[in-house]
Write a protein that holds these residues in place. Structure first.
Motif, PDB file in Angstrom:
ATOM      1  N   LYS A 216       3.024  -0.324   0.472  1.00 30.11           N
ATOM      2  CA  LYS A 216       1.835  -0.036  -0.312  1.00 30.11           C
ATOM      3  C   LYS A 216       0.560  -0.243   0.504  1.00 30.11           C
ATOM      4  O   LYS A 216      -0.377   0.550   0.418  1.00 30.11           O
ATOM      5  CB  LYS A 216       1.821  -0.931  -1.558  1.00 30.11           C
ATOM      6  CG  LYS A 216       0.671  -0.694  -2.506  1.00 30.11           C
ATOM      7  CD  LYS A 216       0.917  -1.395  -3.847  1.00 30.11           C
ATOM      8  CE  LYS A 216       1.070  -2.883  -3.662  1.00 30.11           C
ATOM      9  NZ  LYS A 216       1.241  -3.589  -4.966  1.00 30.11           N
ATOM     10  N   MET A 217       0.518  -1.312   1.301  1.00 28.87           N
ATOM     11  CA  MET A 217      -0.695  -1.612   2.061  1.00 28.87           C
ATOM     12  C   MET A 217      -0.978  -0.526   3.103  1.00 28.87           C
ATOM     13  O   MET A 217      -2.137  -0.136   3.300  1.00 28.87           O
ATOM     14  CB  MET A 217      -0.571  -2.976   2.731  1.00 28.87           C
ATOM     15  CG  MET A 217      -1.899  -3.565   3.171  1.00 28.87           C
ATOM     16  SD  MET A 217      -3.006  -3.985   1.795  1.00 28.87           S
ATOM     17  CE  MET A 217      -2.192  -5.446   1.150  1.00 28.87           C
ATOM     18  N   SER A 218       0.056  -0.026   3.763  1.00 22.68           N
ATOM     19  CA  SER A 218      -0.161   1.025   4.764  1.00 22.68           C
ATOM     20  C   SER A 218      -0.612   2.319   4.092  1.00 22.68           C
ATOM     21  O   SER A 218      -1.466   3.046   4.622  1.00 22.68           O
ATOM     22  CB  SER A 218       1.101   1.260   5.590  1.00 22.68           C
ATOM     23  OG  SER A 218       2.199   1.585   4.776  1.00 22.68           O
ATOM     24  N   LEU A 219      -0.068   2.613   2.914  1.00 23.11           N
ATOM     25  CA  LEU A 219      -0.494   3.803   2.174  1.00 23.11           C
ATOM     26  C   LEU A 219      -1.927   3.659   1.691  1.00 23.11           C
ATOM     27  O   LEU A 219      -2.700   4.621   1.709  1.00 23.11           O
ATOM     28  CB  LEU A 219       0.448   4.054   0.996  1.00 23.11           C
ATOM     29  CG  LEU A 219       1.888   4.453   1.363  1.00 23.11           C
ATOM     30  CD1 LEU A 219       2.759   4.519   0.108  1.00 23.11           C
ATOM     31  CD2 LEU A 219       1.908   5.787   2.093  1.00 23.11           C
ATOM     32  N   VAL A 285      -1.479   1.636  10.951  1.00 25.45           N
ATOM     33  CA  VAL A 285      -0.522   1.957   9.885  1.00 25.45           C
ATOM     34  C   VAL A 285       0.825   1.311  10.211  1.00 25.45           C
ATOM     35  O   VAL A 285       1.475   0.701   9.353  1.00 25.45           O
ATOM     36  CB  VAL A 285      -0.363   3.477   9.715  1.00 25.45           C
ATOM     37  CG1 VAL A 285       0.739   3.797   8.707  1.00 25.45           C
ATOM     38  CG2 VAL A 285      -1.681   4.113   9.271  1.00 25.45           C
ATOM     39  N   GLY A 286       1.240   1.418  11.479  1.00 24.14           N
ATOM     40  CA  GLY A 286       2.491   0.801  11.913  1.00 24.14           C
ATOM     41  C   GLY A 286       2.440  -0.712  11.844  1.00 24.14           C
ATOM     42  O   GLY A 286       3.423  -1.364  11.465  1.00 24.14           O
ATOM     43  N   ASP A 287       1.295  -1.303  12.191  1.00 22.31           N
ATOM     44  CA  ASP A 287       1.152  -2.758  12.103  1.00 22.31           C
ATOM     45  C   ASP A 287       1.352  -3.240  10.668  1.00 22.31           C
ATOM     46  O   ASP A 287       2.029  -4.244  10.424  1.00 22.31           O
ATOM     47  CB  ASP A 287      -0.232  -3.185  12.589  1.00 22.31           C
ATOM     48  CG  ASP A 287      -0.425  -2.972  14.083  1.00 22.31           C
ATOM     49  OD1 ASP A 287       0.578  -2.731  14.788  1.00 22.31           O
ATOM     50  OD2 ASP A 287      -1.582  -3.032  14.544  1.00 22.31           O
ATOM     51  N   LEU A 288       0.749  -2.526   9.720  1.00 15.40           N
ATOM     52  CA  LEU A 288       0.877  -2.905   8.313  1.00 15.40           C
ATOM     53  C   LEU A 288       2.318  -2.772   7.836  1.00 15.40           C
ATOM     54  O   LEU A 288       2.820  -3.616   7.079  1.00 15.40           O
ATOM     55  CB  LEU A 288      -0.054  -2.044   7.452  1.00 15.40           C
ATOM     56  CG  LEU A 288      -1.550  -2.326   7.598  1.00 15.40           C
ATOM     57  CD1 LEU A 288      -2.374  -1.234   6.914  1.00 15.40           C
ATOM     58  CD2 LEU A 288      -1.907  -3.689   7.009  1.00 15.40           C
TER      59      LEU A 288
END
Length: 441
Positions: A216-219, A285-288
């Motif tokens: 959800k956080m990356s989205l 995005v990948g980190d999240l």
């Protein structure tokens, strides 16, 4: 007045004509950090240069856990990649029609690019570069640590790939890099091996790995003004007559990073569609994703799973102190496990959790350096003569990606007492409370 207007227009056009264009193909320092799909060559040190051999000590045992080498994308990612391959023609056509601001040579490079069929037809297969990453790693550690890698007898080593070809082929390449042809690997029979205990843990898969809330956080980040503005500029730069979805952008990013090669310092022409700032945002995005799937955002599981494999490190060195056990142990695993090891060690932890609303440029949790292909933790046990009490003294040196692991003890070198205080408590780690044992099969 008319002359003034004319001069203003002329100067503006002249400046525009002579201003250097920032082209990807001619950029000397290209951005090479692609989250967990970064080539190991782009982040590694060299254990031969960084090895610490305390004076008066002898190396008696080594322990390594590492991710497999570079591989092809999985089936899900390949479906998304396949859906954007025809964008190449749209991007080239847009440039030819004068609608794109990409550089001519960058477009030519993309125009001439062809997909490798093995990339499409072999999901998750170790690539040639991935094989070479593991081979050269083996070669370097053998040269740096001959005391624990030379003349190995069967009872003196343990090389354990997790379940599946990508780990098993990586083990094969590592063994060849070590200069052996016939070392025996301990093949896992299921996806619940010591170095991947999360694989068959139903609660972890339900609550975290397969739970949409973990992503959800990356989205949410991809809906922030920062990311949306990047996306709009990207569309304008390419001059396309349709809107890019977030999945489209990630798929193009996958083409960029999977078809770039660190060992030869070759970058995919697909990378040219992004600016350096674009790549930094997509990297986040990948980190999240890693933070909330296998990092501090999933600490209930990550801490326990990380401790279970690190308990093996303590056991192996305790045995080596007593002149038993192995000269060397190697676990070959996945990025998920490498994240969890770091959580168990409580390192690279930011003061505040990573969020969609704030991309901290100085964050410690960077999947590029923590979860990439070939990422590794090496521990070396040193016996250092006799103390006044006529007891052997021991020191344990740690390396992360072949550099001293500065986050542990004194510059990566722990006394036995320090090592014991950190790792001995991990012997109490158990998955009983968080996993249903009947799910392991």
């Amino acid at each position: 007045m008319k002359l003034s207007i004319f001069l203003t227009v002329f100067v503006t056009l002249f400046i525009k004509a002579v201003m250097p264009i920032d082209c990807f193909w001619s950029t000397d320092c290209k951005y090479k950090y692609f989250s967990s799909k970064t080539s190991y060559e782009n982040v590694r040190g060299d254990i031969r240069d960084s090895i610490v051999k305390p004076e008066g000590c002898e190396l008696i045992s080594g322990w390594t856990i590492m991710r497999h080498g570079k591989k092809n994308p999985g089936s899900k990612f390949l479906r998304n990649i396949n859906s954007v391959l025809n964008f190449k023609d749209h991007i080239v056509s847009s440039y030819d029609n004068g609608n794109s601001s990409l550089c001519a040579q960058d477009v030519d490079n993309l125009r001439e690019w062809k997909i490798d069929t093995s990339f499409i037809n072999n999901p998750n297969k170790i690539t040639n570069e991935g094989y070479q990453e593991m081979f050269t790693f083996g070669s370097r550690i053998k040269e740096a640590l001959p005391e624990i890698f030379n003349n190995l007898r069967e009872e003196e080593y343990s090389i354990q790939p997790t379940f599946g070809p990508r780990s098993e082929v990586s083990a094969e390449a590592l063994i060849k890099g070590l200069g052996y042809k016939d070392l025996i690997t301990e093949k896992a029979t299921s996806n619940s091996s010591l170095a991947s205990p999360y694989g068959a843990c139903k609660p972890y898969n339900n609550e975290v790995h397969d739970n949409p809330d973990s992503y959800k956080m990356s989205l949410q980040y991809m809906e922030t003004p920062e990311y949306v503005n990047m996306k709009e500029k990207l569309e304008k730069r390419l001059g396309l007559n349709f809107t890019l979805t977030n999945k489209n952008i990630i798929a193009i990013y996958d083409l960029c990073r999977y078809t770039s090669y660190g060992l030869t310092n070759e970058f995919s022409p697909w990378c040219a569609v992004f600016t350096q700032e674009d790549l930094k945002m997509i990297e986040y995005v990948g980190d999240l994703e890693h933070y909330y799937r296998s990092g501090y955002g999933a600490s209930k599981f990550s801490t326990t799973f990380g401790r279970t494999v690190l308990a093996d490190l303590f056991n192996k060195f305790e045995q080596a102190k007593n002149n038993q056990g192995k000269k060397t142990t190697v676990h070959i695993t996945h990025s998920t496990m490498m994240d969890m090891v770091l959580v168990a060690l409580n390192v690279f932890k930011d003061t505040n959790p990573l969020t969609a609303g704030h991309r901290d440029l100085n964050r410690k949790w960077r999947s590029t350096f923590l979860s990439t292909f070939g990422v590794n933790l090496i521990a070396i046990l040193n016996r250092c003569g006799k103390s006044d009490e006529k007891l052997d003294e021991y020191k344990v040196s740690f390396y992360w990606n072949e550099r001293p692991f500065l986050e542990l003890c004194n510059g990566g070198v722990c006394s036995w007492q320090e090592f014991e205080s950190i790792f001995k408590p991990f012997l109490n780690a158990t998955t009983t409370d968080i996993c249903e044992h009947n799910q392991y099969h």
